[in-house]
Design an enzyme around this catalytic site. Sequence first.
Site, short mmCIF file in Angstrom:
data_model
loop_
_atom_site.label_atom_id
_atom_site.label_comp_id
_atom_site.label_asym_id
_atom_site.label_seq_id
_atom_site.Cartn_x
_atom_site.Cartn_y
_atom_site.Cartn_z
N ASN A 207 -10.56 -15.07 -7.27
CA ASN A 207 -10.61 -13.74 -7.89
C ASN A 207 -10.87 -12.73 -6.77
OD1 ASN A 207 -13.39 -13.77 -7.34
ND2 ASN A 207 -13.95 -14.35 -9.43
N ARG A 208 -11.01 -11.46 -7.12
CA ARG A 208 -11.12 -10.44 -6.08
C ARG A 208 -12.35 -10.62 -5.19
NH1 ARG A 208 -10.01 -5.45 -10.19
NH2 ARG A 208 -11.64 -6.64 -11.25
N ALA A 209 -13.49 -10.89 -5.81
CA ALA A 209 -14.73 -11.04 -5.02
C ALA A 209 -14.65 -12.25 -4.10
CB ALA A 209 -15.92 -11.16 -5.96
N GLU A 210 -14.07 -13.34 -4.62
CA GLU A 210 -13.96 -14.56 -3.81
C GLU A 210 -13.05 -14.34 -2.60
OE1 GLU A 210 -14.74 -17.53 -7.64
OE2 GLU A 210 -12.69 -16.98 -7.07
N ASP A 275 -10.54 -20.18 -15.36
CA ASP A 275 -10.30 -21.60 -15.66
C ASP A 275 -8.98 -21.77 -16.41
OD1 ASP A 275 -12.77 -22.18 -14.55
OD2 ASP A 275 -13.78 -22.56 -16.46
#
Length: 321
Positions: A207-210, A275
Amino acid sequence: MQTPQSDTVPSVKIVPRETLAKSRVLVVGDVMLDRYWFGDVNRISPEAPVPVVHVQRQEDRLGGAANVARNAVAIGAQAGLLCVVGHDEPGERIVGLLGESNVQAYLERDPALPTTIKLRVLSRQQQLLRVDFENTPAHEVLLAGLARFDALLPSHDVILMSDYAKGGLTHVTQMISKARAAGKAVLVDPKGDDWERYRGASVITPNRAELREVIGTWKSEEDLLARVTKLRRDLQIDALLLTRSEEGMTLFSDEGVRHAAADAREVYDVSGAGDTVIATVAAMLGAGLPLAEGVALANRAAGIVVGKLGTATVDYDELFA
Ligand SMILES: Nc1ncnc2c1ncn2[C@@H]1O[C@H](COP(=O)(O)OP(=O)(O)OP(=O)(O)O)[C@@H](O)[C@H]1O
Ligand SMILES: [Mg+2]
């Protein structure tokens, strides 16, 4: 985000139920149990200035890699799940719930491990406390899991690594190279800032943060493309699927950049959407679809799942309705 150099994903095509039913996904990773205690609060404890909850009801849900596997089965594929649990009540509960979900469980047992459980205590829709039990599985148990992985490889079409940083994927780099050598696609839902461990994966779905944790903050879509291209080249990762919550998702591969706008009608519960995304892409790759078509279907599945409260899965009929 569409930019002049990005294209949209193809429109979704119907995949016959029988084709999808032949897709065999092996999920490897960290399982957990999401437990909820619901109760009433009528007084403050005489022991400390805290509310006393009289528990009335307990609800359990599969979390982490188990939720991913459950999602693959829900849309109509077959899923096996390789993971470590303890010899305890939450571990038994996971076994029971996997059975009800028709996930084929390949569990390694670690008698010294507390099965990962996240317990929430709620009263009148308010979360009062969350209690986590978790630990890293023992070395020997992880090695036994690696041996089991070798045995399971031939009977699966696609391998899916669901990393929640609990230690279940200690041997992920070796597993990826074994799977790729056997000609299987490997999808990774990453965690943490060390992606060297995912070297050689086919598709990675941050995702964006990851992603920001690994490539830093991008200043524009062009900048994002440059950073992702370098990352893919450095780690020999074929494709990166960035999930962007309300901004949908973007696929980066040698074929270019393709964007899918979020197609949610209503948004109630976004937890677990990631998921659903990776489970859908894996199931579709296993059914022989090109990656971009799998992504288009994953985007549709995510749009459906965020509109649901509670059940974090999408079934075949909903997906192709
Ligand atoms: N607020 C939203 N509105 C519309 N669609 C959404 C929203 N949040 C998520 N989605 C859909 O779900 C997909 C995955 O969501 P997200 O990028 O938040 O993944 P994630 O952070 O890994 O989720 P999680 O870890 O909670 O499962 C998005 O690409 C999008 O298609
Ligand atoms: Mg996620």
